[in-house]
Enzyme design. Structure first.
Site, short mmCIF file in Angstrom:
data_model
loop_
_atom_site.label_atom_id
_atom_site.label_comp_id
_atom_site.label_asym_id
_atom_site.label_seq_id
_atom_site.Cartn_x
_atom_site.Cartn_y
_atom_site.Cartn_z
CB THR A 39 -0.91 0.02 1.25
OG1 THR A 39 -1.65 -1.19 1.28
CG2 THR A 39 -1.86 1.18 1.23
CG HIS A 49 -1.41 -3.97 -3.33
ND1 HIS A 49 -2.21 -4.99 -2.87
CD2 HIS A 49 -1.27 -3.11 -2.28
CE1 HIS A 49 -2.50 -4.78 -1.60
NE2 HIS A 49 -1.95 -3.63 -1.21
C1 GP9 Z 1 -2.97 -0.50 6.42
C2 GP9 Z 1 -3.03 -0.66 4.94
C3 GP9 Z 1 -2.76 -2.07 4.48
O1 GP9 Z 1 -2.74 0.79 6.82
O2 GP9 Z 1 -2.26 0.26 4.33
O3 GP9 Z 1 -1.52 -2.22 4.00
P1 GP9 Z 1 -1.05 -3.42 3.05
O4 GP9 Z 1 -0.94 -4.63 3.92
O5 GP9 Z 1 -2.06 -3.62 1.96
O6 GP9 Z 1 0.25 -2.95 2.51
MN MN Z 2 -2.90 -2.49 0.37
#
Ligand code: GP9
Ligand code: MN
Length: 657
Positions: free
Chosen positions: A330, A503
């Protein structure tokens, strides 16, 4: 007295010999055991094109010797305990790698470990990544524990204390210490030769340049093996963070400057779209695990994303848009979308280099009179966001503590309530504003409460793929309500709305996709499915509606938005395309895969160009790999340049010039 000493000497000699024999047998057993585990891990990882060869096993044996040589310096008890602890430690590392790989398609690195919150927050996801037959991996622990317990009981029964070594003569004790010391050194030397000689050979033949570019951890693993990979990762981390600031040779710096210039020239066109929406608000929604393959699709006669589909009819829809993320998931999507640079091959830029200089969208907009704010209903420290968002120039980060958790779901607040509360906050923000919203409800493992499940996923009802579709349907519903509320709040006609996925969903089983799409899929299809996320741009006047199928990616978001807002990008250092310019597109993924208008290249995990596959996008069939040669070199150079910009903090130097 004389005879007495002589007797002791005799006993000590035989005890010494027994000790040597004990080590002579137990150490190879330890190596064999660890080698079995390394082989098992390699087998369970099942990475295409990556198989443990004979030479790889030699590297593995050498690495085990390097990590364990010091045990020889310890007396018998310490030696034995060290080997047992080493076994526990190495098993734990390798098994964690396996679980991590199943989710992220990568290995755990130091930067990832520094984000321990990340791993523990996976909670339920981790459970679904652990398979029962992984137990093979721990069988020896049962045997070792049983052996230790039996030994302990035997001793207690005999009521003997642990052996005391004082009976040995000083001479023999010293000799034994020297002997152990030399054996340890010998093991280290032999281990180093066994490890480094084949790695050197690899890096001078088929894996040329792997350590300079280290563009993909899987390729590194293929060269170094699992233990070698972690050793190299520690070295790489120490190099980044210890010692003097690294500098880049002048020629390399010039080549990077030339690359930025070339990208900027390609982007800058003065067409009708340039500045057409100057001073409009901008709302960008980054949707968790929102992929492209199910857009416009139905299941049992019901659309998966009815609201997104409706929105598409009055928006620009980029159907060939790629996420360009790496390990930082993310945070990488966030970074590349806002900086127009690639994320790093390992770890997250947010965590590793939050204080370096980047030309970031929120900062640029702030300089042009905007109020930039970011909304995400999760712990503010996750992905090091507090620090990074401050450096990105946001006025405020609305994190979990700023939301009322009135509808808990998954990791945190439901997307529905998150959208509502975020829009409420926006009413008091000075216009024009830039609002970046990150959703969360559709996070792995995609379990949406029963009463919020609105889709009949039929044949997928008992599996993770069905849960995924269900969670996307939920987010889509929340998105529909969000746009309705935007209209009610009078934001629709003066706001550019951007929606994109961060993603893939980490579900890599091809049969699910074949079943869902009702056709068989080739490697190109799968590669595109796993890397394409939708991008939707709704312009304030609802113009330019249609599907845009030229390749594009997250690096393109910032330069394209700046174009619409009439802010030239030539003074910024960005690698993305301008989606509003008629230019030849070139999109590079973090793995080294790339696409232009004609070909798609899928790299081989071993990193060898010739072992990769080049697809002709017109026929969708494999073509001669040579057709991807130029693009391959370009992609590699682009990734390397981006990595250097980040690691060497080059923008601070370029800005000073
Ligand atoms: C949590 C969210 C999830 O803040 O950004 O992150 P991810 O596991 O998808 O990288
Ligand atoms: Mn994510």
């Amino acid at each position: 007295m004389y005879f007495q000493r002589d007797n002791n000497l005799g006993n000590s000699w035989s005890r010494n010999n027994k000790l040597h024999l004990f080590r002579f047998i137990s150490y190879p057993l330890f190596i064999l055991l660890m080698l079995c585990k390394i082989t098992l891990i390699d087998h369970r990882l099942n990475i295409p094109y990556v198989n443990l060869s004979f030479l790889d096993s030699i590297i593995a044996i050498g690495s085990i010797m390097i990590v364990s040589f010091w045990a020889f310096w310890l007396p018998r008890g310490g030696y034995l305990i060290s080997l047992v602890l080493l076994n526990l430690f190495l098993t734990a590392i390798m098994y964690s790698d396996l679980v991590y790989y199943r989710y992220f398609g990568d290995f755990i690195t130091i930067p990832v470990l520094l984000q321990t919150g990340q791993i523990s927050s996976l909670g339920d996801s981790i459970q679904s990544l652990i398979h029962w037959n992984d137990l093979y991996f721990f069988v020896d622990w049962v045997i070792i524990s049983a052996y230790a317990i039996i030994k302990l009981i035997q001793r207690l029964r005999r009521n003997t204390s642990w052996p005391i070594h004082q009976t040995r003569s000083t001479y023999l004790r010293r000799k034994s210490i020297l002997h152990r010391f030399i054996t340890g050194i010998l093991i280290l030397v032999i281990g180093s030769v066994l490890t480094f000689a084949p790695i050197k050979y690899y890096s001078e033949t088929w894996a040329k340049g792997v350590f300079e570019s280290n563009w993909w951890n899987i390729t590194l693993y293929n060269v170094t093996g699992i233990l070698g990979f972690h050793g190299y990762d520690i070295y790489r981390y120490a190099q980044d963070h210890l010692g003097p600031d690294p500098t880049l040779p002048e020629e390399e710096m010039d080549a990077i400057k030339a690359l930025f210039q070339q990208k900027s020239d390609q982007r800058s066109v003065q067409n009708e779209a340039f500045g057409k929406y100057k001073n409009s608000n901008v709302v960008v929604v980054q949707v968790e695990a929102f992929m492209n393959f199910m857009i416009g699709k139905s299941i049992n006669g019901e659309e998966i994303t009815p609201n997104f589909n409706k929105l598409m009819k009055e928006s620009m829809y980029f159907s060939n848009y790629y996420h360009q993320t790496g390990q930082g998931r993310t945070s990488d999507a966030d970074f590349s979308s806002h900086s127009s640079l690639h994320p790093l091959p390992s770890g997250s830029v947010f965590v590793r280099y939050p204080n370096h200089h980047y030309d970031m969208l929120p900062t640029i907009l702030k300089e042009h009179g905007y109020s930039p704010n970011v909304f995400h209903a999760y712990d503010s420290s996750f992905w090091n966001r507090t620090i990074m968002y401050n450096n990105m120039g946001y006025d405020r980060f609305f994190s979990k503590k700023d939301f009322t958790i009135d509808e808990p779901m998954g990791w945190s607040l439901s997307d529905n309530s998150f959208f509502k509360q975020s829009l409420d906050e926006m009413t008091s923000i000075t216009e024009p504003f830039y609002s970046f919203l990150i959703t969360l409800s559709s996070h792995h493992p995609y379990t949406i409460p029963k009463d919020k499940q609105g889709l009949d996923v039929g044949e997928f009802s008992d599996n993770i793929f069905g849960n995924y579709l269900q969670s996307i349907h939920y987010v889509d519903d929340a998105l529909g309500k969000f746009t309705e509320q935007m209209k009610k709040q009078g934001l629709w006609d003066n706001t550019i709305l951007v929606v994109y996925g961060d993603h893939d969903n980490s579900i890599k089983d091809k049969p699910y996709y074949e079943q869902f799409l009702g056709k068989s899929l080739n490697d190109l299809d799968m590669e595109q499915i796993m890397n394409q996320v939708p991008l939707l741009v709704h312009l304030p006047d609802g113009s330019q509606v249609g599907e845009y199928s030229e390749p594009s990616g997250q690096l393109d978001m910032t330069p394209s938005l700046l174009h619409l807002l009439g802010i030239p990008t030539d003074s910024y250092h960005m690698l993305g395309n301008n989606l509003f310019a008629e230019e030849d597109r070139f999109v590079v993924l973090r793995s080294g895969a790339f696409s232009d208008n004609n070909v798609f290249y899928i790299p081989s995990p071993d990193g060898i160009f010739e072992n990769g596959r080049c697809y002709d996008l017109n026929t969708r069939e494999k073509t001669t790999v040579g057709s991807c040669r130029v693009g391959f070199d370009q992609a590699k150079f682009q990734l390397r340049s981006s990595d250097q910009v980040i690691q060497y903090d080059l923008l601070s130097k370029l800005d000073d010039e």
